[in-house]
Design an enzyme around this catalytic site. Structure first.
Site, PDB file in Angstrom:
ATOM      1  N   HIS A 137       0.866  -1.197   0.000  1.00  0.00           N
ATOM      2  CA  HIS A 137       0.000   0.000   0.000  1.00  0.00           C
ATOM      3  C   HIS A 137       0.893   1.233   0.000  1.00  0.00           C
ATOM      4  O   HIS A 137       1.954   1.238   0.614  1.00  0.00           O
ATOM      5  CB  HIS A 137      -0.889   0.018   1.257  1.00  0.00           C
ATOM      6  CG  HIS A 137      -2.058   0.931   1.114  1.00  0.00           C
ATOM      7  ND1 HIS A 137      -1.944   2.278   1.350  1.00  0.00           N
ATOM      8  CD2 HIS A 137      -3.321   0.703   0.745  1.00  0.00           C
ATOM      9  CE1 HIS A 137      -3.114   2.848   1.122  1.00  0.00           C
ATOM     10  NE2 HIS A 137      -3.981   1.915   0.753  1.00  0.00           N
ATOM     11  N   ASP A 157      -8.024  -5.020  -0.305  1.00  0.00           N
ATOM     12  CA  ASP A 157      -8.498  -5.863  -1.417  1.00  0.00           C
ATOM     13  C   ASP A 157      -8.185  -7.335  -1.244  1.00  0.00           C
ATOM     14  O   ASP A 157      -8.652  -8.162  -2.033  1.00  0.00           O
ATOM     15  CB  ASP A 157      -7.877  -5.366  -2.735  1.00  0.00           C
ATOM     16  CG  ASP A 157      -8.404  -3.993  -3.108  1.00  0.00           C
ATOM     17  OD1 ASP A 157      -7.590  -3.088  -3.365  1.00  0.00           O
ATOM     18  OD2 ASP A 157      -9.625  -3.825  -3.081  1.00  0.00           O
TER      19      ASP A 157
HETATM   20  C1  SDX Z   1      -6.088   0.267  -3.021  1.00  0.00           C
HETATM   21  O1  SDX Z   1      -4.168   4.695  -2.004  1.00  0.00           O
HETATM   22  C2  SDX Z   1      -5.196   4.115  -1.414  1.00  0.00           C
HETATM   23  O2  SDX Z   1      -5.645   4.503  -0.369  1.00  0.00           O
HETATM   24  C3  SDX Z   1      -5.791   2.936  -2.196  1.00  0.00           C
HETATM   25  C4  SDX Z   1      -6.840   2.106  -1.467  1.00  0.00           C
HETATM   26  C5  SDX Z   1      -8.105   2.897  -1.231  1.00  0.00           C
HETATM   27  O3  SDX Z   1      -8.825   2.553  -0.276  1.00  0.00           O
HETATM   28  O4  SDX Z   1      -8.411   3.801  -2.064  1.00  0.00           O
HETATM   29  O5  SDX Z   1      -6.341   1.646  -0.226  1.00  0.00           O
HETATM   30  C6  SDX Z   1      -7.252   0.892  -2.306  1.00  0.00           C
HETATM   31  O6  SDX Z   1      -5.813   0.633  -4.141  1.00  0.00           O
HETATM   32  C7  SDX Z   1      -5.256  -0.759  -2.286  1.00  0.00           C
HETATM   33  C8  SDX Z   1      -4.030  -1.271  -3.137  1.00  0.00           C
HETATM   34  C9  SDX Z   1      -4.527  -2.346  -4.089  1.00  0.00           C
HETATM   35  N1  SDX Z   1      -3.447  -2.731  -5.034  1.00  0.00           N
HETATM   36  C10 SDX Z   1      -2.846  -3.934  -4.954  1.00  0.00           C
HETATM   37  O7  SDX Z   1      -3.066  -4.780  -4.086  1.00  0.00           O
HETATM   38  C11 SDX Z   1      -1.862  -4.190  -6.106  1.00  0.00           C
HETATM   39  C12 SDX Z   1      -0.560  -4.782  -5.542  1.00  0.00           C
HETATM   40  N2  SDX Z   1       0.116  -3.737  -4.788  1.00  0.00           N
HETATM   41  C13 SDX Z   1       1.000  -2.898  -5.475  1.00  0.00           C
HETATM   42  O8  SDX Z   1       1.066  -2.834  -6.817  1.00  0.00           O
HETATM   43  C14 SDX Z   1       1.611  -1.746  -4.678  1.00  0.00           C
HETATM   44  O9  SDX Z   1       1.868  -2.206  -3.419  1.00  0.00           O
HETATM   45  C15 SDX Z   1       0.803  -0.463  -4.635  1.00  0.00           C
HETATM   46  C16 SDX Z   1       0.462   0.018  -6.007  1.00  0.00           C
HETATM   47  C17 SDX Z   1      -0.450  -0.683  -3.856  1.00  0.00           C
HETATM   48  C18 SDX Z   1       1.648   0.568  -3.917  1.00  0.00           C
HETATM   49  O10 SDX Z   1       2.750   0.790  -4.697  1.00  0.00           O
HETATM   50  P1  SDX Z   1       3.835   1.930  -4.303  1.00  0.00           P
HETATM   51  O11 SDX Z   1       3.463   2.647  -3.073  1.00  0.00           O
HETATM   52  O12 SDX Z   1       4.089   2.765  -5.537  1.00  0.00           O
HETATM   53  O13 SDX Z   1       5.081   1.093  -3.912  1.00  0.00           O
HETATM   54  P2  SDX Z   1       6.191   0.647  -4.932  1.00  0.00           P
HETATM   55  O14 SDX Z   1       5.566   0.167  -6.206  1.00  0.00           O
HETATM   56  O15 SDX Z   1       7.199   1.752  -5.000  1.00  0.00           O
HETATM   57  O16 SDX Z   1       6.784  -0.642  -4.180  1.00  0.00           O
HETATM   58  C19 SDX Z   1       7.851  -0.523  -3.240  1.00  0.00           C
HETATM   59  C20 SDX Z   1       8.586  -1.857  -3.345  1.00  0.00           C
HETATM   60  C21 SDX Z   1       9.035  -2.191  -4.789  1.00  0.00           C
HETATM   61  O17 SDX Z   1      10.160  -3.040  -4.688  1.00  0.00           O
HETATM   62  P3  SDX Z   1      11.655  -2.351  -4.802  1.00  0.00           P
HETATM   63  O18 SDX Z   1      11.673  -1.579  -6.111  1.00  0.00           O
HETATM   64  O19 SDX Z   1      11.764  -1.447  -3.570  1.00  0.00           O
HETATM   65  O20 SDX Z   1      12.597  -3.521  -4.769  1.00  0.00           O
HETATM   66  O21 SDX Z   1       7.711  -2.929  -2.958  1.00  0.00           O
HETATM   67  C22 SDX Z   1       7.511  -3.799  -4.083  1.00  0.00           C
HETATM   68  C23 SDX Z   1       7.889  -3.007  -5.326  1.00  0.00           C
HETATM   69  O22 SDX Z   1       8.294  -3.890  -6.379  1.00  0.00           O
HETATM   70  N3  SDX Z   1       6.086  -4.148  -4.077  1.00  0.00           N
HETATM   71  C24 SDX Z   1       5.600  -5.366  -4.330  1.00  0.00           C
HETATM   72  C25 SDX Z   1       4.220  -5.274  -4.156  1.00  0.00           C
HETATM   73  N4  SDX Z   1       3.897  -4.012  -3.815  1.00  0.00           N
HETATM   74  C26 SDX Z   1       5.049  -3.309  -3.778  1.00  0.00           C
HETATM   75  N5  SDX Z   1       6.212  -6.529  -4.687  1.00  0.00           N
HETATM   76  C27 SDX Z   1       5.416  -7.606  -4.871  1.00  0.00           C
HETATM   77  N6  SDX Z   1       4.069  -7.586  -4.709  1.00  0.00           N
HETATM   78  C28 SDX Z   1       3.440  -6.446  -4.355  1.00  0.00           C
HETATM   79  N7  SDX Z   1       2.126  -6.435  -4.205  1.00  0.00           N
END
Ligand code: SDX
Length: 428
Positions: free
Chosen positions: A307, A364
């Protein structure tokens, strides 16, 4: 805490006010940065460090896993309030008295009909159309049938547009599902509660009376409350910036629905179920999917995990996980997908990749398991998220308009070609 921040650029110092919120969050007010420095701006892809507005609606603390609507904790609201009460709280700022709630619901019921011509738009979609695309289109189309919802400069016009969309949106949600199932469209009944009526409109078969199931009503009520608002997330920011051009409420909501559809945002609840189904098909091999999620060369992410703000458990996920056990138990549903989800969560919470990056289950991760147990098809999961988020989007749009906030128009840092002479086609 000092009330000024000092920035030094090329040996010159600039001071900017520091503002502190009611929960002691601190922000540097840079509204005069470009003017004071002769053109210097900040840049922050994804706005990870940038506040777009001040807001009095929802507070969340990602480090402590706190979520409050207008100061009330999500745990208390999910336990003690119903969805319409929470909608009133988010939009108008206070929990309603019984009279206020009765009037709000009665005003909404007055608008709980949709022009029959909207059905012609719905009919034009193929059955294969994703419900989120249908919902975004129908919500935008509502403007054509309710032109007064566009110019909402007065409190009264704003209120009328709000009760209109709260009356009509559940009908559009139900119609998107019934269209998919080839079922005749249903209007429900004005004698029912707000959530009871949604369930009847979604599930009533044309050849039977619909019997309300208290378990389903309570489960949906709780899920809608938990999804109702979440400060400046992607779709809410879309609703606010669309409304900042003074576009109408309905089209601003339609823009929010489109943003929510993305699998990184609200579309994740559908993607979680598809991921869990794939793992089940794969013989429950969670380790393979954990490896894929950690592999930088693999675009796969563990859907429902991570998140932007929560670097601790998403408080909503905790409540939904508990509710999933209760609802499936009450319904007598044995779903191996729930066991796979719990196994995946346990593995991830013991894996340094996830622990180091503070990746926890989000709202989710478990919600789809309840929707599925309720008989809601996977493609409708994000539509249910939109149904819950509706009062949050409305409250944020109303706050932005009542505060007469300026049109949203970010700057950029240009990194393209500098000026160059035109080249004749014969010379390219
Ligand atoms: C919602 O913003 C809100 O409030 C949203 C929400 C709402 O109520 O409106 O809460 C609802 O959208 C919840 C999120 C639902 N999405 C998912 O479940 C999709 C999977 N999660 C991700 O794609 C990700 O975690 C995000 C998009 C939710 C957040 O991404 P960020 O904050 O941009 O973080 P990032 O992509 O910079 O990740 C940081 C690190 C990275 O690795 P490094 O580059 O540091 O090595 O964490 C890794 C990412 O690759 N990472 C994941 C991951 N989420 C982040 N790796 C594997 N699986 C994941 N799910």
């Amino acid at each position: 805490m000092s009330d000024k921040a000092t920035l030094e650029i090329n040996g010159k110092k600039y001071e900017f006010p520091i503002v502190t919120g009611s929960e002691n969050e601190v922000a540097i007010d840079i509204k005069n940065l470009r003017g004071d420095t002769g053109g210097v701006i900040t840049i922050d892809p994804g706005y990870k460090n940038t506040g777009s507005c001040e807001s009095a609606i929802t507070f969340l603390d990602g480090e402590k896993g706190i979520l409050r609507y207008r100061g009330y904790s999500i745990e208390e609201l999910a336990e003690k309030a119903d969805f319409l009460e929470v909608a009133y709280l988010l939009i108008f700022g206070e929990l309603p008295t019984q009279d206020e709630l009765n009037k709000f619901h009665s005003d909404i019921k007055k608008h709980a009909v949709v022009d029959d011509d909207v059905k012609k738009i719905l009919d034009a979609f193929p059955k294969s159309a994703h419900p989120m695309g249908v919902l975004a289109s129908l919500t935008s189309a509502l403007t054509a049938f309710n032109p007064s919802s566009v110019n909402v400069d007065s409190e009264e016009e704003m209120y009328n547009a709000i009760v209109r969309i709260l009356g009509k949106f559940p009908i559009l949600v139900a119609w998107t599902m019934r269209k998919k199932h080839g079922m005749p469209l249903d209007y429900g009944s004005s004698s029912l509660g707000y959530v009871e009526n949604i369930l009847q409109m979604m599930f009533k078969r044309p050849d039977e009376d619909y019997t309300q199931n208290k378990i389903l009503v309570n489960a949906l009520d709780k899920l809608l409350i938990l999804h109702a608002d979440h400060e400046q997330n992607c779709s809410t920011s879309t609703v606010r910036i669309t409304g900042s051009s003074h576009a109408g409420l309905f089209v601003s909501l339609s823009a929010g629905i489109s943003a929510l559809w993305g699998p990184l945002h609200g579309g994740a609840n559908q993607a979680v179920l598809e991921m869990l189904e794939a793992i089940k098909e794969d013989g429950g091999d969670t380790k393979k999917y954990m490896a894929k999620a950690k592999d930088k060369d693999d675009p796969f992410r563990l859907m429902g995990f991570g998140h932007r703000v929560y670097k601790n458990f998403d408080p909503r996920a905790k409540i939904i996980k508990k509710a999933a056990d209760e609802v499936l138990g009450d319904l007598g549903v044995e779903d191996p997908i729930l066991d796979i989800a719990k196994g995946l969560e346990k593995e991830a919470l013991e894996d340094s990749y996830f622990v180091d990056r503070k990746l926890y289950p989000n709202v989710d991760f478990y919600s789809g398991i309840i929707y599925r147990a309720m008989g809601i098809p996977t493609e409708m999961f994000t539509v249910m998220f939109a149904l819950g988020r509706l009062p949050g989007w409305i409250s944020q749009w109303r706050e932005m308009r009542m505060r007469k906030e300026p049109i949203g128009r970010p700057r950029q840092l240009y990194t393209g070609e500098t000026q160059r002479p035109f080249k004749e086609i014969s010379k390219r």
